[in-house]
Design an enzyme around this catalytic site. Sequence first.
Site, PDB file in Angstrom:
ATOM      1  N   HIS A  63      20.674  78.917 -26.620  1.00  0.00           N
ATOM      2  CA  HIS A  63      21.640  78.769 -25.528  1.00  0.00           C
ATOM      3  C   HIS A  63      21.150  77.653 -24.617  1.00  0.00           C
ATOM      4  O   HIS A  63      20.026  77.168 -24.739  1.00  0.00           O
ATOM      5  CB  HIS A  63      21.847  80.080 -24.772  1.00  0.00           C
ATOM      6  CG  HIS A  63      20.635  80.582 -24.044  1.00  0.00           C
ATOM      7  ND1 HIS A  63      19.497  81.013 -24.687  1.00  0.00           N
ATOM      8  CD2 HIS A  63      20.376  80.717 -22.714  1.00  0.00           C
ATOM      9  CE1 HIS A  63      18.599  81.399 -23.809  1.00  0.00           C
ATOM     10  NE2 HIS A  63      19.105  81.222 -22.590  1.00  0.00           N
ATOM     11  N   HIS A  65      20.254  77.310 -21.419  1.00  0.00           N
ATOM     12  CA  HIS A  65      19.454  77.456 -20.221  1.00  0.00           C
ATOM     13  C   HIS A  65      18.212  76.580 -20.394  1.00  0.00           C
ATOM     14  O   HIS A  65      17.664  76.465 -21.498  1.00  0.00           O
ATOM     15  CB  HIS A  65      19.057  78.909 -19.986  1.00  0.00           C
ATOM     16  CG  HIS A  65      20.116  79.696 -19.259  1.00  0.00           C
ATOM     17  ND1 HIS A  65      20.185  81.077 -19.297  1.00  0.00           N
ATOM     18  CD2 HIS A  65      21.150  79.285 -18.469  1.00  0.00           C
ATOM     19  CE1 HIS A  65      21.224  81.485 -18.567  1.00  0.00           C
ATOM     20  NE2 HIS A  65      21.815  80.421 -18.057  1.00  0.00           N
ATOM     21  N   ASP A  67      15.046  76.610 -19.869  1.00  0.00           N
ATOM     22  CA  ASP A  67      13.773  77.028 -20.459  1.00  0.00           C
ATOM     23  C   ASP A  67      13.846  77.146 -21.978  1.00  0.00           C
ATOM     24  O   ASP A  67      12.837  77.460 -22.622  1.00  0.00           O
ATOM     25  CB  ASP A  67      13.289  78.345 -19.836  1.00  0.00           C
ATOM     26  CG  ASP A  67      14.310  79.467 -19.923  1.00  0.00           C
ATOM     27  OD1 ASP A  67      15.516  79.179 -19.883  1.00  0.00           O
ATOM     28  OD2 ASP A  67      13.903  80.642 -20.036  1.00  0.00           O
ATOM     29  N   HIS A 143      24.605  87.290 -22.976  1.00  0.00           N
ATOM     30  CA  HIS A 143      23.812  86.743 -21.883  1.00  0.00           C
ATOM     31  C   HIS A 143      24.768  86.184 -20.833  1.00  0.00           C
ATOM     32  O   HIS A 143      25.994  86.293 -20.973  1.00  0.00           O
ATOM     33  CB  HIS A 143      22.861  85.678 -22.433  1.00  0.00           C
ATOM     34  CG  HIS A 143      21.771  85.270 -21.494  1.00  0.00           C
ATOM     35  ND1 HIS A 143      21.089  86.162 -20.715  1.00  0.00           N
ATOM     36  CD2 HIS A 143      21.242  84.045 -21.202  1.00  0.00           C
ATOM     37  CE1 HIS A 143      20.193  85.518 -20.001  1.00  0.00           C
ATOM     38  NE2 HIS A 143      20.279  84.225 -20.259  1.00  0.00           N
ATOM     39  N   HIS A 271       9.304  86.247 -23.988  1.00  0.00           N
ATOM     40  CA  HIS A 271      10.177  85.883 -22.879  1.00  0.00           C
ATOM     41  C   HIS A 271       9.884  86.737 -21.653  1.00  0.00           C
ATOM     42  O   HIS A 271      10.777  87.297 -21.021  1.00  0.00           O
ATOM     43  CB  HIS A 271      11.655  86.013 -23.289  1.00  0.00           C
ATOM     44  CG  HIS A 271      12.587  85.190 -22.454  1.00  0.00           C
ATOM     45  ND1 HIS A 271      13.256  85.701 -21.366  1.00  0.00           N
ATOM     46  CD2 HIS A 271      12.945  83.896 -22.521  1.00  0.00           C
ATOM     47  CE1 HIS A 271      14.002  84.764 -20.821  1.00  0.00           C
ATOM     48  NE2 HIS A 271      13.832  83.644 -21.502  1.00  0.00           N
TER      49      HIS A 271
END
Length: 304
Positions: A63, A65, A67, A143, A271
Amino acid sequence: MTSFDITILGCGSATPTLRHEATAQVIDLRDKLYLMDCGEGAQLQMRRYHIRFNRITHIFISHLHGDHCFGLPGLLSTLGMLGRTGELVVHGPHALEDFLRPILAVFCKDMPYEVRLDLIDPTQHALVMEDRSVSVWSIPLSHRIPACGYLFAEHPAEAHIRRDMIDFYQVPVHALRAIKQGADYVTPDGITVPHERLTRPATPPRRYAFCSDTEFLPSIVPLVEGVDCLYHEATFMERDVARARQTFHSTAREAAEIARRAGVKRLVLGHYSARYDDLAPLLAEATAVFPHTTLGQEGMRVAL
């Protein structure tokens, strides 16, 4: 047995810390390298662990994001400076194009190799990539933004030839490939020798599931059922479950519950929230539900 290894480059979440790197993993399957997510510092981690990242042919982004993808621009640029010529395919949700196209146009326009974007629908469980060694399937996750995990399913190997039986029946070399693929052998005298007598069963194919950022999602259980290893995010402890709900993340106990329901062979957590200096309580919460749980750490090599 041929290699099927996962090297964890980073297993932290969101906020950078001195304890953990951002999410990234390298999968080595039959000497082919695949990169899973590419957080900041991924290329430095690959150098640290002596991974020849010029051999990577496919990158899978879960995805958009930061990070999980802010390491991509630097890695793509470095590959160009190293003189890469072979195509590199980057798979990910549709937002990947909005992120990468401007970077490629401004910073990577003269690269000696092609970057091909394969935009996928993260809401569907579908075949994403296939080569001679593996099939890669998307795993729909839940998410704050569109996200998916990935299932790596090794292709079945051919049966192993029994040299003693091959010699006994004087099987010619030209017949061996067909026998390994399941054919019987007919002798010059017309006698049929069953395939099972001439071979030993192949090593069962292995499977690895990567489930990145997601809230507790029982619907993925059938998709990862029985995998040899499941990597599942475990951002929070149970005491912070309200924060997990707010941010669409999972707790360590919830990750273990997915592993238990799916009957996986091994669970690796990752994570982690930057709020936890000590990860032992996360492991304790997970092992109470699923004993075959390991804390992911930078540099860990998981052999399937």
